[in-house]
Design a protein around this motif. Structure first.
Motif, PDB file in Angstrom:
ATOM      1  N   TRP A  53       2.813  -0.739  -3.353  1.00 11.84           N
ATOM      2  CA  TRP A  53       2.433  -1.573  -2.219  1.00 11.84           C
ATOM      3  C   TRP A  53       3.273  -2.842  -2.166  1.00 11.84           C
ATOM      4  O   TRP A  53       3.801  -3.202  -1.109  1.00 11.84           O
ATOM      5  CB  TRP A  53       0.947  -1.916  -2.304  1.00 11.84           C
ATOM      6  N   ARG A  56       7.795  -1.752  -3.385  1.00 12.83           N
ATOM      7  CA  ARG A  56       8.685  -0.875  -2.633  1.00 12.83           C
ATOM      8  C   ARG A  56       8.659  -1.177  -1.138  1.00 12.83           C
ATOM      9  O   ARG A  56       8.969  -0.328  -0.315  1.00 12.83           O
ATOM     10  CB  ARG A  56       8.311   0.592  -2.862  1.00 12.83           C
ATOM     11  N   GLY A  57       8.258  -2.389  -0.801  1.00 16.39           N
ATOM     12  CA  GLY A  57       8.308  -2.820   0.586  1.00 16.39           C
ATOM     13  C   GLY A  57       7.250  -2.216   1.481  1.00 16.39           C
ATOM     14  O   GLY A  57       7.342  -2.349   2.710  1.00 16.39           O
ATOM     15  N   ALA A  60       5.296  -4.882   3.430  1.00 19.89           N
ATOM     16  CA  ALA A  60       6.095  -5.525   4.476  1.00 19.89           C
ATOM     17  C   ALA A  60       6.512  -4.559   5.577  1.00 19.89           C
ATOM     18  O   ALA A  60       7.151  -4.973   6.546  1.00 19.89           O
ATOM     19  CB  ALA A  60       7.341  -6.152   3.845  1.00 19.89           C
ATOM     20  N   GLU A  62       8.676  -2.112   5.306  1.00 18.30           N
ATOM     21  CA  GLU A  62      10.092  -1.749   5.220  1.00 18.30           C
ATOM     22  C   GLU A  62      10.252  -0.232   5.170  1.00 18.30           C
ATOM     23  O   GLU A  62       9.496   0.471   4.501  1.00 18.30           O
ATOM     24  CB  GLU A  62      10.710  -2.377   3.974  1.00 18.30           C
ATOM     25  N   GLN A  67      15.626   0.328   4.161  1.00 25.19           N
ATOM     26  CA  GLN A  67      15.361  -1.075   3.859  1.00 25.19           C
ATOM     27  C   GLN A  67      14.814  -1.292   2.450  1.00 25.19           C
ATOM     28  O   GLN A  67      14.886  -2.411   1.945  1.00 25.19           O
ATOM     29  CB  GLN A  67      14.352  -1.636   4.875  1.00 25.19           C
ATOM     30  N   ALA A  68      14.272  -0.259   1.851  1.00 26.59           N
ATOM     31  CA  ALA A  68      13.617  -0.409   0.546  1.00 26.59           C
ATOM     32  C   ALA A  68      14.035   0.716  -0.388  1.00 26.59           C
ATOM     33  O   ALA A  68      14.352   1.819   0.051  1.00 26.59           O
ATOM     34  CB  ALA A  68      12.094  -0.410   0.720  1.00 26.59           C
ATOM     35  N   ARG A  69      14.027   0.423  -1.677  1.00 29.88           N
ATOM     36  CA  ARG A  69      14.284   1.438  -2.694  1.00 29.88           C
ATOM     37  C   ARG A  69      13.153   2.469  -2.692  1.00 29.88           C
ATOM     38  O   ARG A  69      12.011   2.160  -2.384  1.00 29.88           O
ATOM     39  CB  ARG A  69      14.374   0.798  -4.074  1.00 29.88           C
ATOM     40  N   TRP A  81       5.561   5.810   3.586  1.00 27.71           N
ATOM     41  CA  TRP A  81       5.752   4.885   4.706  1.00 27.71           C
ATOM     42  C   TRP A  81       4.639   5.046   5.734  1.00 27.71           C
ATOM     43  O   TRP A  81       4.107   4.060   6.257  1.00 27.71           O
ATOM     44  CB  TRP A  81       7.117   5.160   5.335  1.00 27.71           C
ATOM     45  N   ASN A 235      20.436   4.634  -1.623  1.00 27.56           N
ATOM     46  CA  ASN A 235      18.993   4.708  -1.835  1.00 27.56           C
ATOM     47  C   ASN A 235      18.489   6.146  -1.812  1.00 27.56           C
ATOM     48  O   ASN A 235      17.550   6.494  -2.520  1.00 27.56           O
ATOM     49  CB  ASN A 235      18.257   3.875  -0.787  1.00 27.56           C
TER      50      ASN A 235
END
Length: 419
Positions: A53, A56-57, A60, A62, A67-69, A81, A235
């Protein structure tokens, strides 16, 4: 009679929902004030949803990979996501890890219910249906992480193979590989079945069928992977780099050997040796099971998967969830499955209590505790592999596929199908 059949399924579904609710309480009971005093380890309530939470974005919003790993394959990243988006949509600015955990649990519960429905429609016998509805691994893992998605694809591919729809089974397994790597182990069995599985057609037709399977699997995998791989290669490839670079987990045979000083290996050596031992054993499983299972080689997927889990350098606790529903489909008898469950539950708490001990908690486990649990679980898995090779599969696999559309069909499946 039809109403009785429907009531039977509704009872199964109600029990499964209660099982998953117990899984929710098991993971969420320590979330009210955040993890304190190492309770995520001492009580076993750890969930990957919590670190993901914030780390790993997901909080936010992402996009994974872009945008995120994300150290999961693409379909699992998409599910993460979507669950994070649902938590933010419903709870707005007050959304937190516990809300994300709730949506993770809901999604996994839906997948578990879908599997129950598929098992029911395919005529799985009553005891095995109840064993899934009240599955202990669902309590432990319905809120743990996202492996249930790949489990659903793997089980769905096996059921399609049972119908003889090998190309569709290969495509579904390919999607499973896009969620987690282990469904790839089913694909060679499907290919061998297309080439040799009781067919009397010429080699040209056999090769054409095998080529169609390969195209279906690769096409399904590429459909979801290529756009991300081309747009965010670094990524996207993290999952594969991470899998190759990690050393192992405490309950794997490799780490147990190292902990007791029996056999120390570097990571490259471990990768190579694990691959060699797995390929040798998997080839032996297929060779020994060939005569009995030639017309349904997909039945050998669970023993091959069990051997992979035993020989792999990583054996995370939730891997038990990979194997359990597949064993319900194919295991000739249920006693070794029950022993596998006991060993898995013991290994789950032993490993987390070992983490607690490392951090200084009073409740702690040792490497010896983990080794004993792994020995029990591993012994059960070897027993299951041996059963798959020397015993006929459960009789429900020999029945014509049932849709349970009539009272006679329901009665025949419910009364005569043994465990």
């Amino acid at each position: 009679m039809a109403a009785r059949v429907n009531r039977e399924f509704l009872r199964l579904l109600a029990v499964l929902l209660l099982t998953c609710a117990a899984g929710w309480f098991f993971k969420s009971h320590c979330m009210a004030g955040g993890w304190t005093d190492l309770e995520q380890y001492t009580t076993g309530c750890y969930s990957d949803a919590v670190p993901f939470w914030g780390g790993r974005g997901v909080a936010a919003g992402e996009a994974p990979y872009f945008q995120a790993r994300m150290e999961y394959p693409v379909l699992t990243g998409a599910l993460i996501w979507a669950e994070g988006g649902a938590a933010r949509l419903v709870f707005g600015g007050s959304a937190g890890a516990i809300h994300f955990l709730g949506f993770v649990t809901l999604a996994n519960t839906a997948l578990a219910a879908l599997l129950l429905y598929l098992f029911w429609c395919e005529g799985l016998d009553r005891r095995r249906l109840w064993a899934w509805a009240a599955a202990p691994p669902l309590i432990l893992y319905v809120g743990h992480n996202w492996d249930m998605l790949a489990v659903g694809f793997a089980a769905g591919a096996m059921l399609l193979a049972r119908r003889g729809a090998l190309a569709r089974a290969a495509a579904v397994a390919g999607l499973g590989v896009a969620a987690k790597l282990f469904p790839i182990l089913l694909l060679p069995l499907l290919g061998l079945q297309a080439l040799f599985g009781g067919t009397r057609s010429g080699w040209g037709a056999r090769l054409l069928r095998a080529s169609a399977l390969a195209a279906a699997a690769v096409g399904a995998w590429a459909l979801v992977n290529l756009p991300v791989a081309l747009a965010a290669p670094e990524n996207w490839s993290e999952f594969y780099r991470f899998s190759g670079a990690r050393s192992g987990t405490a309950a794997s045979a490799w780490e147990i050997f190292t902990a007791f000083g029996w056999w120390r290996t570097t990571i490259p050596e471990r990768n190579l040796l694990a691959a060699m031992i797995f390929l040798t054993g998997a080839s032996a499983i297929v060779a020994l099971g060939w005569r009995r299972h030639r017309e349904r080689l997909w039945v050998l997927f669970p023993p091959v998967l069990a051997w992979f889990m035993l020989t792999n350098k990583v054996y995370s606790p939730q891997f038990d969830l990979w194997l359990y529903p597949l064993l319900l489909l194919t295991a000739p008898r249920l006693w070794p499955v029950a022993l596998f469950l006991v060993g898995g539950i013991w290994a789950y708490f032993a490993e987390f209590w070992w983490f607690a001990g490392i951090e200084g908690a009073a409740l702690a486990a040792s490497h010896a505790d983990i080794a004993l649990a792994a020995l029990l679980r591993g012994g059960a898995m070897l027993w299951l592999i041996a059963d798959a090779l020397r015993l006929p599969p459960p009789q429900w696999l020999s029945f014509p596929r049932q849709r349970l559309q009539s009272a006679q069909t329901a009665e025949r499946v419910d009364v005569t199908a043994p465990a």
